[in-house]
Design a protein around this motif. Structure first.
Motif, short mmCIF file in Angstrom:
data_model
loop_
_atom_site.label_atom_id
_atom_site.label_comp_id
_atom_site.label_asym_id
_atom_site.label_seq_id
_atom_site.Cartn_x
_atom_site.Cartn_y
_atom_site.Cartn_z
N ARG A 189 0.72 -1.24 -0.04
CA ARG A 189 -0.02 -0.18 -0.08
C ARG A 189 0.73 1.13 0.14
NH1 ARG A 189 -2.67 -3.34 -1.22
NH2 ARG A 189 -4.78 -3.93 -0.38
N SER A 190 0.38 2.28 -0.68
CA SER A 190 1.26 3.39 -0.97
C SER A 190 0.72 4.65 -0.21
CB SER A 190 1.40 3.81 -2.31
OG SER A 190 2.22 2.78 -2.98
N LEU A 191 1.62 5.54 0.35
CA LEU A 191 1.47 6.68 0.96
C LEU A 191 1.60 7.83 -0.15
CD1 LEU A 191 0.57 8.21 3.74
CD2 LEU A 191 2.88 8.54 4.13
N LEU A 192 0.46 8.42 -0.28
CA LEU A 192 0.47 9.39 -1.61
C LEU A 192 0.50 10.78 -1.36
CD1 LEU A 192 -2.25 8.05 -4.02
CD2 LEU A 192 -0.04 7.37 -3.76
N TYR A 193 0.16 11.04 0.01
CA TYR A 193 0.63 12.29 0.37
C TYR A 193 0.74 12.41 2.08
CZ TYR A 193 -4.15 12.74 1.96
OH TYR A 193 -5.48 12.41 2.43
N TYR A 194 1.56 13.17 2.50
CA TYR A 194 1.78 13.34 4.01
C TYR A 194 1.59 14.72 4.48
CZ TYR A 194 3.77 12.61 8.55
OH TYR A 194 4.32 12.47 9.93
N ASP A 195 0.72 14.71 5.73
CA ASP A 195 0.34 15.98 6.37
C ASP A 195 -0.03 15.57 7.81
OD1 ASP A 195 -0.61 18.13 7.53
OD2 ASP A 195 -2.07 18.69 5.76
N ALA A 196 1.00 15.77 8.66
CA ALA A 196 0.88 15.35 10.20
C ALA A 196 -0.32 16.17 10.66
CB ALA A 196 2.03 15.74 10.96
N ARG A 197 -0.79 17.13 10.16
CA ARG A 197 -1.81 17.80 10.81
C ARG A 197 -3.34 17.35 10.94
NH1 ARG A 197 -1.36 23.39 7.48
NH2 ARG A 197 -1.17 21.75 5.93
N ALA A 198 -3.04 16.08 9.93
CA ALA A 198 -4.41 15.34 9.76
C ALA A 198 -4.51 14.25 10.92
CB ALA A 198 -4.43 14.33 8.39
N PHE A 199 -3.76 14.07 11.37
CA PHE A 199 -3.80 13.35 12.61
C PHE A 199 -4.67 13.80 13.88
CE2 PHE A 199 0.58 11.55 11.13
CZ PHE A 199 -0.15 10.76 9.97
N ASN A 200 -4.70 14.90 13.88
CA ASN A 200 -5.54 15.49 14.97
C ASN A 200 -6.78 15.15 14.97
OD1 ASN A 200 -3.18 16.91 15.89
ND2 ASN A 200 -3.56 18.79 14.31
N GLU A 201 -7.38 15.04 13.94
CA GLU A 201 -8.83 14.71 13.62
C GLU A 201 -8.99 13.25 12.99
OE1 GLU A 201 -11.12 16.10 15.15
OE2 GLU A 201 -10.07 17.58 15.82
N ARG A 202 -8.02 12.91 11.96
CA ARG A 202 -8.44 11.82 11.10
C ARG A 202 -7.11 11.07 10.96
NH1 ARG A 202 -6.94 13.16 6.05
NH2 ARG A 202 -6.90 15.59 5.67
N THR A 203 -7.24 10.11 9.71
CA THR A 203 -5.99 9.35 9.26
C THR A 203 -5.72 9.72 7.82
OG1 THR A 203 -7.61 7.61 8.57
CG2 THR A 203 -6.82 7.32 10.86
N LEU A 204 -4.64 9.17 7.33
CA LEU A 204 -4.26 9.25 5.93
C LEU A 204 -4.15 7.90 5.39
CD1 LEU A 204 -0.86 11.14 6.36
CD2 LEU A 204 -2.97 12.00 5.66
N PRO A 205 -4.91 7.92 4.04
CA PRO A 205 -5.30 6.85 3.34
C PRO A 205 -3.92 6.22 2.77
CG PRO A 205 -5.73 8.57 2.13
CD PRO A 205 -5.67 9.27 3.32
N MET A 206 -3.69 4.85 2.48
CA MET A 206 -2.51 4.27 1.74
C MET A 206 -3.40 3.39 0.89
SD MET A 206 0.01 3.28 5.01
CE MET A 206 1.36 3.05 3.80
#
Length: 220
Positions: A189-206
């Motif tokens: 599974r690939s991480l297409l973008y990264y933004d640590a601020r997203a972790f305050n509320e949600r997750t990042l898709p892979m």
């Protein structure tokens, strides 16, 4: 008249011989039918009652990732998993382990199944998850869960494995009580973008590169 009588006697003898063979041939035919019926009955018994548990794992094209805490090695990976038991006997999944490898560094980090549910920071604060417990799958049944995997202890390094963009290698393994086999599915599974601020509320898709699900099921 004599010749006619001979022909009659000959015909009668042939008919009697034919009648004499019928019970023997009929017996053989009945025996074959009985053997076929027994084989079908045995196969049916095997499929419905005796066949060993056979667990299949299906993972969809998208999993979710979070690293919400600074100065911590804690990472969370949410993997929706469909589990099916193709056998007749019950399968009990005692635990699930997830190993994730960064192919750029060949470093592997290990995770364990901790909770069921959809991960958010708010739900984490309130503990609004169902704790992981062994999963019982009756024969010919299935179950789907979103499994939350957490870092397996403080000794797991690096502190944050998933950060660089690109693919990561996943290996999901089940421990099943009824068999020594460990059902395993490998996928990327690939991480297409990264933004640590997203972790305050949600997750990042892979994402899967081919947008296809992954499974350990053998092709028919």
């Amino acid at each position: 008249m004599g010749r006619f009588s001979d022909r009659v006697r000959g015909a009668g003898s042939a008919e009697n011989a034919a009648h004499g063979m019928s019970p023997l041939e009929g017996g053989k035919f009945a025996a074959v039918l009985s053997a076929i019926a027994l084989a079908i009955s045995g196969y049916s018994l095997w499929e419905t009652s005796l066949k060993q548990a056979d667990v299949r794992i299906f993972v969809p094209p998208v999993v979710q990732y979070s690293a919400p805490y600074q100065n911590s090695n804690f990472e969370m990976i949410a993997v929706p998993v469909t589990m099916t038991n193709e056998g007749a006997r019950t399968a009990t999944i005692l635990s699930m382990q997830l190993a994730v490898t960064d192919p750029r560094t060949q470093v592997t980090k290990h995770f364990y199944a901790a909770d069921f549910g959809r991960w958010t920071m708010e739900r984490t604060r309130t503990g609004a998850y169902e704790p992981f417990a062994p999963v019982s799958l009756a024969g010919r049944s299935s179950r789907t869960e979103s499994v939350l995997f957490y870092t397996r202890g403080d000794g797991e390094k690096p502190a944050q494995l998933i950060e660089a963009l690109g693919p990561y290698n996943f290996e999901l393994t089940f421990d099943v009580a009824e068999t020594k086999d460990k059902p395993t599915v490998k996928f990327d599974r690939s991480l297409l973008y990264y933004d640590a601020r997203a972790f305050n509320e949600r997750t990042l898709p892979m994402y899967s590169a081919d947008w296809q699900s992954s499974s350990n099921a053998k092709a028919d």
